[in-house]
Design a protein around this motif. Sequence first.
Motif, PDB file in Angstrom:
ATOM      1  N   ALA A   5       1.818   0.527   4.082  1.00 33.25           N
ATOM      2  CA  ALA A   5       0.801   0.918   3.111  1.00 33.25           C
ATOM      3  C   ALA A   5       0.109   2.210   3.516  1.00 33.25           C
ATOM      4  N   ALA A 178       0.981  -9.153   6.159  1.00 30.98           N
ATOM      5  CA  ALA A 178       0.220  -8.146   5.426  1.00 30.98           C
ATOM      6  C   ALA A 178      -1.120  -7.943   6.123  1.00 30.98           C
ATOM      7  N   GLU A 236       1.391  -3.881   4.112  1.00 32.61           N
ATOM      8  CA  GLU A 236       0.879  -4.612   2.963  1.00 32.61           C
ATOM      9  C   GLU A 236       2.003  -5.448   2.366  1.00 32.61           C
TER      10      GLU A 236
END
Length: 397
Positions: A5, A178, A236
Amino acid sequence: MLRVAEQYAVTDTGRQRRANEDSLLAHSPLFVVADGMGGAQAGEVASRIAVESFRPGLEDSSQPEHELAEMARAANARIHELSHSNAEQAGMGTTLTAVYVGEQEVAIAHVGDSRAYCLRDGELLRLTDDHSLVDELMRQGRLTPEEAVEHPQRSVITRALGPEGTVEVDTRSFHARAGDLFLLCSDGLTTMLAEDEIRALLLANPRLRDAGEALIAGANEAGGRDNITVVLIRLEEVLAGHVPPDEPQGEQATMTGVPAIAAPAAEPGVRRRTPRRPRAARQDSQLAPAARRRRRLRRARTLAIVIVVVGLLGSAGYLALQSVYFIGTNSRGLVTMFKGVPFKLPGGLSLFSNDYVSGVSASTLTPQRRRTLLDHSLRSESNAASLIRSLELGQLE
């Protein structure tokens, strides 16, 4: 499945070294840190070769541990051969820590005393073991962590790429989540900052750029005895078929905040005249149903062609951005190889990204060299990489 991410990579010469022998690669989903040894330019050459060996990426991502180990062994062979064919680079070597982010796991390949960490739920997890003399003594119970900090041979490593014709590569896979934050670093960070200090700086700086700069500053404030390299990666979760809340599908667009316009009221005693329908509208209503269907099909075909053309143009533009490079400087003034074109769109959206950060400060170049090298001319990947390599080897003034 997981994906990267956010990422940030930076390298710094430190306060007590004249050159930077560290190299890094931050090309998602593959990240590498290498810390060269050998003195003069030899360490720079070794770490650069190690990083370049990983630049093509994995051929078979279904076996990432095996692929990473093979690339590490190939780098070892290249470094070893060069060190035996060039007297100036005899005995050179480099550490290596490489991470590949898969759909559920992070694969790691490791040689030497650079490190990989994972910050999860506020806890800093160390994912690699140092191949160093003091760590070997600690694992044998012959040395305490407190004694290791001040041990006179704390910089001696027991395994590296290059010194021997073959090398043992440690590999492992770590089940990721995540929100996990991964840190790759050279020992210029970990010899200056304790793990508790690293953890505190990561927790205090949620934005990766801020965290990376804070780690570099902290290591320098503690003495900066060695080159410092930091690579930060945050993961993520990506759900298949997930539709973001602000992009609904299957609903008609609505307008909000626009008041409805009411029809004017008729004046008393005045009969409102029904407006006459335009001629084109009368003719259209008289068309046979088959004709109307043909018209709708023609419109649909035209729209489809427009969509395809726009898509092709967009794809061509994206591919063009992926195939051009330019050379400039990063926020720390280090000569950097960028992928893309040197422009930013409104809103601060960059059309380029860091591809490789050298250890050479632009301030060390002559004015003429700065003008010709850092003019943001678009180059091929091989041309830009060749210029950076020559610069790091001292072949460019």
